[in-house]
Design an enzyme around this catalytic site. Structure first.
Site, PDB file in Angstrom:
ATOM      1  N   ARG A   1      28.061  12.558  -5.372  1.00 29.21           N
ATOM      2  CA  ARG A   1      29.190  12.297  -4.473  1.00 29.21           C
ATOM      3  C   ARG A   1      30.497  12.395  -5.249  1.00 29.21           C
ATOM      4  NH1 ARG A   1      32.793   8.691  -3.623  1.00 29.21           N
ATOM      5  NH2 ARG A   1      31.925   7.258  -5.167  1.00 29.21           N
ATOM      6  N   VAL A   2      31.464  13.084  -4.637  1.00 30.17           N
ATOM      7  CA  VAL A   2      32.846  13.036  -5.115  1.00 30.17           C
ATOM      8  C   VAL A   2      33.691  12.514  -3.963  1.00 30.17           C
ATOM      9  CG1 VAL A   2      32.679  14.817  -6.897  1.00 30.17           C
ATOM     10  CG2 VAL A   2      33.173  15.487  -4.544  1.00 30.17           C
ATOM     11  N   SER A   3      34.845  11.941  -4.297  1.00 28.69           N
ATOM     12  CA  SER A   3      35.636  11.235  -3.286  1.00 28.69           C
ATOM     13  C   SER A   3      36.412  12.134  -2.346  1.00 28.69           C
ATOM     14  CB  SER A   3      36.613  10.268  -3.967  1.00 28.69           C
ATOM     15  OG  SER A   3      35.887   9.297  -4.674  1.00 28.69           O
ATOM     16  N   SER A   4      36.778  13.329  -2.797  1.00 21.52           N
ATOM     17  CA  SER A   4      37.586  14.196  -1.937  1.00 21.52           C
ATOM     18  C   SER A   4      37.190  15.653  -2.115  1.00 21.52           C
ATOM     19  CB  SER A   4      39.080  14.019  -2.241  1.00 21.52           C
ATOM     20  OG  SER A   4      39.325  14.349  -3.584  1.00 21.52           O
TER      21      SER A   4
ATOM     22  N   GLN B   1      37.824  17.555  -5.420  1.00 16.71           N
ATOM     23  CA  GLN B   1      37.131  17.176  -6.643  1.00 16.71           C
ATOM     24  C   GLN B   1      35.871  18.023  -6.802  1.00 16.71           C
ATOM     25  OE1 GLN B   1      36.691  12.906  -6.083  1.00 16.71           O
ATOM     26  NE2 GLN B   1      38.312  12.552  -7.568  1.00 16.71           N
TER      27      GLN B   1
END
Length: 196
Positions: A8-11, A14
């Site tokens: 998972r990346v936040s945005s 990324q």
């Protein structure tokens, strides 16, 4: 018994490449990945992974912050994983191993979860302090409004309003300015005229 990777990346801007590379090294069978904030467990790929999780499976993450961002969510997630007879392993947090009833692992999970939460709280506190200092020095602008007085749509909406003959509903439909934003812009425009 599957080896499951979760990335998972936040945005959207990324890059998850580092996480993907680390998990591919351990030869996972299936990979779930998403670009969304970890502040909530309402994440499509996380929900899908948890629904498909079976007894004996092991979920691998590069570090705990990829799968959860709060201590409470971490404990709920761990309880759900354990109830399915599965395991969670973090490459960075090697102490975490749910495969055995290990009181030290549970204790360390509590401590590490608390440390992660403390770190986030300290970051927020430093941000607030920075904003307060910037305000005192007159350097803080705040969040820029989308529909400011120089916005072309807002200018046109006020022109239409001042010309008369159209309702606010018609004006906001023509200019695509939300009614609340239009009223706020109109109020600011009138205040500017008084102050001139």
């Amino acid at each position: 018994m599957k080896k499951i990777g979760y990335v998972r990346v936040s945005s959207v801007d990324q890059n998850p490449a580092r996480q993907l590379m680390q998990l591919e090294v351990i030869d996972v069978d299936i990979m779930y990945q998403e670009k969304v904030s970890g502040a909530t467990r309402e994440r499509p790929e996380l929900q899908k992974m948890m629904a498909e999780l079976q007894s004996g499976d092991t979920i691998y993450v590069t570090d705990l912050t990829r799968i959860t961002r709060s201590t409470r969510d971490l404990f709920e997630l761990v309880d759900e994983i354990k109830s399915k007879g599965a395991n969670l392993k973090s490459l960075k947090d090697a102490w975490l191993d749910l495969s055995e009833e290990n009181p030290y692992s549970h204790f360390l999970m509590t401590v590490m979860g608390g440390v992660n939460q403390l770190e986030r709280d300290l970051i927020r506190m430093r941000q607030r302090e920075g904003i307060e200092l910037a305000k005192k020095e007159g350097k803080y602008i705040g969040r820029l409004k989308k529909y400011h007085k120089n916005h072309p749509g807002m200018k046109h909406a006020i022109e239409l309003y001042e010309a008369g003959g159209k309702t606010v509903k018609e004006i906001t439909e023509i200019t695509n300015i939300p009614p609340a934003s239009f009223y706020r812009g109109l109020k600011n425009h009138k205040e500017d005229q008084i102050n001139e």
